[in-house]
Write an enzyme that holds these catalytic residues in place. Structure first.
Site, PDB file in Angstrom:
ATOM      1  N   ARG A   1      -3.334   6.301  -0.003  1.00 30.11           N
ATOM      2  CA  ARG A   1      -3.849   7.323   0.595  1.00 30.11           C
ATOM      3  C   ARG A   1      -3.011   8.189   1.565  1.00 30.11           C
ATOM      4  NH1 ARG A   1      -8.971   4.556   2.829  1.00 30.11           N
ATOM      5  NH2 ARG A   1      -7.177   2.979   2.897  1.00 30.11           N
TER       6      ARG A   1
ATOM      7  N   ARG B   1       0.837  -1.232  -0.022  1.00 28.28           N
ATOM      8  CA  ARG B   1      -0.076   0.020  -0.016  1.00 28.28           C
ATOM      9  C   ARG B   1       0.893   1.341   0.127  1.00 28.28           C
ATOM     10  NH1 ARG B   1      -5.482  -1.017   1.829  1.00 28.28           N
ATOM     11  NH2 ARG B   1      -5.940  -3.080   0.903  1.00 28.28           N
TER      12      ARG B   1
ATOM     13  N   ARG C   1      -5.820  11.392  -7.711  1.00 27.44           N
ATOM     14  CA  ARG C   1      -7.275  10.537  -7.459  1.00 27.44           C
ATOM     15  C   ARG C   1      -8.466  11.433  -7.564  1.00 27.44           C
ATOM     16  NH1 ARG C   1     -10.183   7.453  -7.106  1.00 27.44           N
ATOM     17  NH2 ARG C   1      -9.935   6.217  -5.270  1.00 27.44           N
TER      18      ARG C   1
ATOM     19  N   TYR D   1     -14.627 -12.191  -0.096  1.00 26.19           N
ATOM     20  CA  TYR D   1     -15.206 -11.037  -0.317  1.00 26.19           C
ATOM     21  C   TYR D   1     -16.927 -11.361  -1.244  1.00 26.19           C
ATOM     22  CZ  TYR D   1     -11.758  -7.875   0.978  1.00 26.19           C
ATOM     23  OH  TYR D   1     -10.963  -7.161   2.138  1.00 26.19           O
TER      24      TYR D   1
ATOM     25  N   ASP E   1      -6.087  -3.642  -8.012  1.00 22.38           N
ATOM     26  CA  ASP E   1      -6.736  -4.206  -6.912  1.00 22.38           C
ATOM     27  C   ASP E   1      -7.112  -5.587  -7.086  1.00 22.38           C
ATOM     28  OD1 ASP E   1      -8.075  -3.009  -4.072  1.00 22.38           O
ATOM     29  OD2 ASP E   1      -9.263  -4.611  -4.946  1.00 22.38           O
TER      30      ASP E   1
HETATM   31  O1  CP3 Z   1       0.430   0.262  -3.115  1.00 24.20           O
HETATM   32  C1  CP3 Z   1      -0.381  -0.445  -3.315  1.00 24.20           C
HETATM   33  O2  CP3 Z   1      -0.357  -1.405  -2.709  1.00 24.20           O
HETATM   34  C2  CP3 Z   1      -1.452  -0.229  -4.106  1.00 24.20           C
HETATM   35  C3  CP3 Z   1      -2.103  -1.216  -4.877  1.00 24.20           C
HETATM   36  C4  CP3 Z   1      -3.244  -2.042  -4.073  1.00 24.20           C
HETATM   37  C5  CP3 Z   1      -4.580  -1.592  -3.813  1.00 24.20           C
HETATM   38  N1  CP3 Z   1      -4.944  -2.571  -3.309  1.00 24.20           N
HETATM   39  C6  CP3 Z   1      -4.994  -0.268  -4.075  1.00 24.20           C
HETATM   40  C7  CP3 Z   1      -6.093   0.430  -3.449  1.00 24.20           C
HETATM   41  C8  CP3 Z   1      -3.067  -3.284  -3.678  1.00 24.20           C
HETATM   42  C9  CP3 Z   1      -1.741  -4.298  -3.814  1.00 24.20           C
HETATM   43  C10 CP3 Z   1      -4.178  -3.634  -3.259  1.00 24.20           C
HETATM   44  C11 CP3 Z   1      -4.401  -5.035  -2.889  1.00 24.20           C
HETATM   45  C12 CP3 Z   1      -5.797  -5.162  -2.160  1.00 24.20           C
HETATM   46  N2  CP3 Z   1      -6.939  -4.976  -2.104  1.00 24.20           N
HETATM   47  C13 CP3 Z   1      -5.855  -6.167  -0.955  1.00 24.20           C
HETATM   48  C14 CP3 Z   1      -4.791  -7.001  -0.369  1.00 24.20           C
HETATM   49  C15 CP3 Z   1      -3.716  -6.110   0.348  1.00 24.20           C
HETATM   50  C16 CP3 Z   1      -3.916  -6.077   1.843  1.00 24.20           C
HETATM   51  O3  CP3 Z   1      -3.917  -4.764   2.135  1.00 24.20           O
HETATM   52  O4  CP3 Z   1      -4.242  -6.840   2.487  1.00 24.20           O
HETATM   53  C17 CP3 Z   1      -7.027  -6.235  -0.360  1.00 24.20           C
HETATM   54  C18 CP3 Z   1      -7.726  -7.310   0.698  1.00 24.20           C
HETATM   55  C19 CP3 Z   1      -7.961  -5.268  -1.355  1.00 24.20           C
HETATM   56  C20 CP3 Z   1      -9.336  -5.265  -1.097  1.00 24.20           C
HETATM   57  C21 CP3 Z   1      -9.442  -3.470  -0.893  1.00 24.20           C
HETATM   58  N3  CP3 Z   1      -9.494  -2.562  -1.939  1.00 24.20           N
HETATM   59  C22 CP3 Z   1      -9.585  -3.081   0.480  1.00 24.20           C
HETATM   60  C23 CP3 Z   1      -9.572  -3.755   1.833  1.00 24.20           C
HETATM   61  C24 CP3 Z   1      -9.585  -1.659   0.355  1.00 24.20           C
HETATM   62  C25 CP3 Z   1      -9.582  -0.602   1.219  1.00 24.20           C
HETATM   63  C26 CP3 Z   1     -10.799   0.269   1.713  1.00 24.20           C
HETATM   64  C27 CP3 Z   1     -10.596   1.484   2.323  1.00 24.20           C
HETATM   65  O5  CP3 Z   1     -10.865   2.679   1.767  1.00 24.20           O
HETATM   66  O6  CP3 Z   1     -10.213   1.381   3.498  1.00 24.20           O
HETATM   67  C28 CP3 Z   1      -9.568  -1.494  -1.093  1.00 24.20           C
HETATM   68  C29 CP3 Z   1      -9.383  -0.258  -1.755  1.00 24.20           C
HETATM   69  C30 CP3 Z   1      -8.244   0.282  -2.024  1.00 24.20           C
HETATM   70  N4  CP3 Z   1      -7.465  -0.597  -2.775  1.00 24.20           N
HETATM   71  C31 CP3 Z   1      -7.520   1.589  -1.814  1.00 24.20           C
HETATM   72  C32 CP3 Z   1      -6.157   1.447  -2.599  1.00 24.20           C
HETATM   73  C33 CP3 Z   1      -5.061   2.557  -2.680  1.00 24.20           C
HETATM   74  C34 CP3 Z   1      -7.840   2.599  -0.879  1.00 24.20           C
HETATM   75  C35 CP3 Z   1      -8.907   3.331  -1.486  1.00 24.20           C
HETATM   76  C36 CP3 Z   1      -8.840   4.511  -2.449  1.00 24.20           C
HETATM   77  O7  CP3 Z   1      -7.673   4.920  -2.586  1.00 24.20           O
HETATM   78  O8  CP3 Z   1      -9.665   4.997  -3.277  1.00 24.20           O
END
Ligand code: CP3
Length: 345
Positions: free
Chosen positions: A30, A26, A39, A150, A75
């Site tokens: 954010r 991550r 974004r 999910y 994602d």
């Molecule tokens: O630096 C990075 O890792 C960016 C790429 C990335 C994202 N999601 C972008 C994202 C990666 C590798 C992921 C993987 C991901 N997505 C996982 C496995 C990694 C982990 O942290 O366990 C999981 C479980 C997801 C599903 C998911 N997508 C979640 C739990 C969330 C967060 C929800 C929240 O807002 O708290 C997302 C959204 C998401 N994916 C964000 C980002 C940067 C945040 C929302 C946004 O910026 O719009």
């Protein structure tokens, strides 16, 4: 002398490094003001579908922190979304599914992913990034258990009650479900590698909800299929296997076939290695909350991780889970410097 392939790939292969490589799960997200600015308030899946933007977001943390690897901005739900299952990603919540997976009829909703037709933007993003990047790009996919959780729960869950109930009560349906997810992950990973990704990570973030026996019985084969397919297609591309709360699963996860096993902050790295067995590199494992608490809290805990890792055959410094949104980017920049300076050979 720097290993010709760079320290990140060298460490994944348990070869000598100049300095311990470091990147952050991550890291693209954010906690970066430049990410929020780019974004705006749009949907994250739309941003992922926009290669120029997704590439820029991938590059932002590499520029700011000087990390040794980039992680593709995408994602784990992208293949499922791209094949029309019906999933949204809600800010502050995560993936939400309107009609969760429940019956054999739902299998028809998970068709094979054809990357060049269903999600061509992923390979386009990879190509843009590798054209501009001086360090390796890590491609990734969600592991079958985590993605299935999910689809079955419909939203993030604490106990995975519906998912595990399906697993226990309808093992044949469960096996088909996670096999389809595994096939989508394989298609997606191979496309990312063909476009230029130099390592891959499989995120089984929620596998820690399982005990080792259930992991081996219900999950391991589908995850192992992914690692085998990547090795077959692209021998030599390092495969990282990651989960949280997986202290009791490290052995079973290592058996699934990865080259690198991710460790969360609950297990000291040398202990983790006794569980995975020799033959893998380890990635981790600073508590992400330490970084939120500021540099004074981060530095001693980071030094403790480096001390624990001294002498391990391969170590990639990372957090035990993703960067929390409220993290001060300056703390992460100092952390990269610390890891590099303290480990310079
Ligand atoms: O630096 C990075 O890792 C960016 C790429 C990335 C994202 N999601 C972008 C994202 C990666 C590798 C992921 C993987 C991901 N997505 C996982 C496995 C990694 C982990 O942290 O366990 C999981 C479980 C997801 C599903 C998911 N997508 C979640 C739990 C969330 C967060 C929800 C929240 O807002 O708290 C997302 C959204 C998401 N994916 C964000 C980002 C940067 C945040 C929302 C946004 O910026 O719009």
């Amino acid at each position: 002398m720097t290993a010709p392939q760079g320290d990140f790939l060298a460490a994944c292969r348990r070869q000598p490094v100049e300095r311990t490589p470091v990147w952050f799960m991550r890291q693209a997200g954010r906690s970066l003001p430049e990410y929020r600015a780019l974004r705006g308030t749009g949907n994250i899946l739309d941003a992922i579908r926009t290669p120029e933007m997704a590439a820029e977001i991938t590059l932002q943390p590499v520029r700011r922190y000087g990390v040794d690897a980039a992680i593709l901005f995408s994602d784990i739900m992208v293949p499922i979304a791209a094949t029309g299952f019906g999933v949204t990603i809600q800010p502050g919540v995560g993936p939400v599914v309107d009609e969760p997976f429940a019956t054999p009829a739902d299998l028809a909703r998970i068709r094979p992913l054809i990357p060049e037709i269903d999600a061509p933007y992923v390979a386009e993003t990879v190509k843009i990034v590798v054209g501009e990047l001086g360090v390796p790009l890590i491609g990734f996919a969600g592991a079958p258990f985590t993605v299935a959780s999910y689809l079955v729960e419909g939203r993030p869950s604490r106990d995975y009650a519906k998912t595990k109930s399906l697993m226990y009560r309808e093992p044949a349906l469960w096996a088909q479900l996670i096999d389809r997810i595994a096939d989508q992950a394989i298609a997606s990973l191979l496309a990312q590698i063909d476009a230029g990704a130099q390592a891959i990570q499989v995120f089984d973030s929620w596998a820690g909800g399982l005990d080792a026996e259930d992991y081996r019985r219900y999950v391991q084969a589908a995850s192992a299929k992914i690692f085998a397919a990547v090795a077959d297609h692209a021998p030599g591309v390092p495969r990282i296997h990651f989960g949280v709360h997986t202290g009791e699963l490290l052995g079973a996860m290592a058996e699934a076939g990865a080259d690198v096993v991710g460790v969360d902050w609950r297990v000291p790295l040398p202990v983790a290695l006794t569980r995975t067995g020799d033959g893998v590199a380890l990635q981790g494992n600073l508590d992400p909350v330490a970084c939120v608490a500021g540099w004074e809290a981060t530095e001693p805990k980071a030094r403790a991780v480096l001390d624990a890792a001294r002498g391990l055959p391969g170590h990639i410094f990372n957090l035990g889970h993703g960067v929390l949104p409220q993290t001060d980017p300056d703390v992460l920049a100092r952390l990269v410097d610390l890891v590099h300076t303290e480990t310079a050979r």
